[in-house]
Design an enzyme around this catalytic site. Structure first.
Site, mmCIF file in Angstrom:
data_model
loop_
_atom_site.group_PDB
_atom_site.id
_atom_site.type_symbol
_atom_site.label_atom_id
_atom_site.label_comp_id
_atom_site.label_asym_id
_atom_site.label_seq_id
_atom_site.Cartn_x
_atom_site.Cartn_y
_atom_site.Cartn_z
ATOM 1 C CG ASP A 113 -4.862 4.319 -3.465
ATOM 2 O OD1 ASP A 113 -5.086 5.467 -3.025
ATOM 3 O OD2 ASP A 113 -5.268 3.297 -2.896
ATOM 4 N N GLY B 197 -0.685 -8.655 5.210
ATOM 5 C CA GLY B 197 -0.810 -9.828 4.348
ATOM 6 C C GLY B 197 -2.065 -9.698 3.509
ATOM 7 C CG ASN C 78 -4.830 -3.628 -2.364
ATOM 8 O OD1 ASN C 78 -5.388 -2.545 -2.517
ATOM 9 N ND2 ASN C 78 -3.524 -3.759 -2.387
ATOM 10 C CG HIS D 296 3.517 -2.430 -0.520
ATOM 11 N ND1 HIS D 296 3.882 -3.381 -1.454
ATOM 12 C CD2 HIS D 296 2.274 -2.016 -0.882
ATOM 13 C CE1 HIS D 296 2.904 -3.530 -2.335
ATOM 14 N NE2 HIS D 296 1.920 -2.723 -2.012
ATOM 15 C CG MET E 298 -9.749 -11.603 3.301
ATOM 16 S SD MET E 298 -11.124 -11.308 2.162
ATOM 17 C CE MET E 298 -10.846 -12.566 0.923
#
EC number: 6.5.1.8
Length: 477
Positions: free
Chosen positions: A94, A375, A201, A400, A377
């Site tokens: 990604d 953070g 994510n 990160h 969810m």
């Protein structure tokens, strides 16, 4: 495999240089976080990277480090420009996965009655999920311009404000990008994905300011008070970036037979045409990701205007900052007392340049580069700023995120979808997702403790905490 690990300071660990290692490995972690890293292959993967040619000083693992493809996620490595290895696995699939924080002039009390409507409107305008296409269908010619010019294309075409580009790392554009280095397969995957979140994510959150730790810096970035509404966007280059990585990994695997400790670390020499083409394609995918977050910003602004029936000037929604956390950059660093131009790989790591750094401008030069650490969810996110110690310890890099500790398969087995939604509702969080799986895979328990990751980052002096945010609504794939 036996790893020799020694503690050299409260939050600093080292795998000393031995055998085929060219440099030691430095890990920045608390006792609690280092134990988590020992549970997977994080430390082995970091040691593998230290064996690559031309690596300088040390291989770095940030506090949120965990196992990845090739190098660990949370890994930072710098290489001399004397024909170094170009390693697609050290950027990851990604390319320019990153985050963008928007601030508003609103408090939660002003929007709470319309929060559900707002979430539904954003969900309509900003598609989420695997392979989801957006409102914009680009021709290949137009897509090539996105790849070559990044956020400039979006703003020049009316999808943003002039000042937006000054609030993005590298101004949202890498000038060595070349759309010709991106395959047609990658372009076909990306041509209708601009302005979309994706799965995994990735998310879009409406948040509120929960705590301000440094009022002067927060104010300079437009964060004024507790309960102020903000928006956090976390996504990257979608299918296009994934295809770029796959294309070049396949090519390098076939063509280059270097003796690497792990085939996932396959590389091409920097001076080769293949390596140069990968770097051009990576930069093009990074430009696509910045344009993607810009298009999402455009639709978020439109959604707020429509639902709240206010003009955008009164709402705000200016960018605080936008940054990459999967990318390779050419930067100057001091090694053994000498300034050197290096290629720096950050995979699941955030650039964190300190105040006064020559690559920063405006309030960022005064206070340091903003570091946004989301953070998981349902948990807090943080805004920090880079500090001088980062240049010494981590090539100007920070953590990160929270860092995954449970696989997606294991996470899905912990709770039912209705249990997760109920728990989040009890915390005052609205969740809107394309699939149930997308929610189950990303439960808070799947991640390490974000507060611990940020505390270690702050106490090491890599980045300084400015503000904390808590989610009130989450949109996921």
């Amino acid at each position: 495999m036996d790893i020799k690990l020694r503690k050299i300071d409260k939050y600093i660990w080292e795998i000393p240089k031995e055998g085929k290692m060219n440099v030691p490995v430095r890990i920045y972690a608390s006792d609690k976080l280092i134990e988590k890293m020992k549970e997977d292959r994080t430390l082995i993967q970091a040691r593998n990277v230290s064996m690559l040619p031309k690596i300088v000083k040390h291989m770095v693992v940030m506090p949120d480090g965990h196992e990845g493809y090739g190098p660990p996620i949370g890994g930072v490595g710098a290489f001399s420009l004397d024909n170094p290895p170009v390693i697609p696995g050290f950027v990851g699939f990604d390319i320019n996965c990153g985050v963008r924080l928007l601030r508003t002039n609103l408090t939660i009390d002003e929007i709470k009655d319309r929060l559900n409507l707002l979430v539904n409107e954003i969900f309509r305008n900003v598609p989420a999920g695997v392979g989801e296409g957006g409102k914009l269908k680009l021709s290949i010619d137009e897509l090539n311009k996105v790849l070559d010019y990044g956020v400039n294309w979006a703003i020049d075409n009316g999808f943003g404000w002039e000042e937006d580009r000054n609030r993005i790392e590298s101004h949202g554009y890498l000038d060595f990008a070349d759309s010709d280095a991106v395959s047609n397969t990658a372009k076909q995957r990306g041509k209708d994905q601009l302005g979309t979140i994706g799965s995994g994510n990735h998310f879009l959150e409406i948040q509120v300011v929960d705590q301000i730790y440094d009022e002067e810096i927060a104010k300079a970035f437009g964060i004024y008070e507790k309960n102020q509404v903000t928006v956090l966007i976390h996504t990257g280059s979608r299918g296009l970036g994934h295809q770029v990585a796959s294309d070049y990994l396949r090519l390098f695997e076939k063509k280059y037979k270097y003796d690497v400790p792990d085939r996932e670390l396959i590389y091409a020499p920097y001076d080769s045409k293949d390596a140069q083409n990968y770097l051009k394609a990576m930069a093009a995918a990074a430009n696509f990701a910045w344009a993607n977050r810009q298009l999402i910003t455009y639709w978020v602004r439109k959604s707020f205007e429509k639902v709240l029936r206010k003009n955008i000037e009164s709402i705000g929604l200016e960018i605080v900052y936008d940054l990459a956390h999967n990318i390779a950059k050419f930067e100057e660093h001091t090694i053994d007392g000498k300034k050197q131009k290096l290629i720096v790989y950050r995979k699941g790591a955030t650039r964190a340049f300190p105040p006064g750094h020559k690559e920063l401008w405006g309030e960022y030069k005064k206070y340091g580069q903003p570091v946004i650490i989301p953070g998981s969810m349902g948990t807090a996110s943080y805004l920090l700023v880079g500090q001088p110690k980062a240049m010494e310890l981590s090539f100007g890099s920070s953590a990160h995120g929270a860092g995954r500790q449970l696989s997606r398969v294991k996470a899905k087995k912990l709770y039912s979808y209705s249990e997760v939604i109920r728990k989040l509702r009890e915390m005052g969080i609205i969740v809107k997702s394309t699939t149930k799986t997308g929610v189950l895979e990303e439960i808070p328990e799947a991640y390490k403790d974000i507060d611990e990751v940020v505390r270690v980052t702050h106490e090491l002096g890599i980045s300084k905490i400015v503000a904390r945010f808590r989610p009130v609504a989450v949109i996921k794939g």
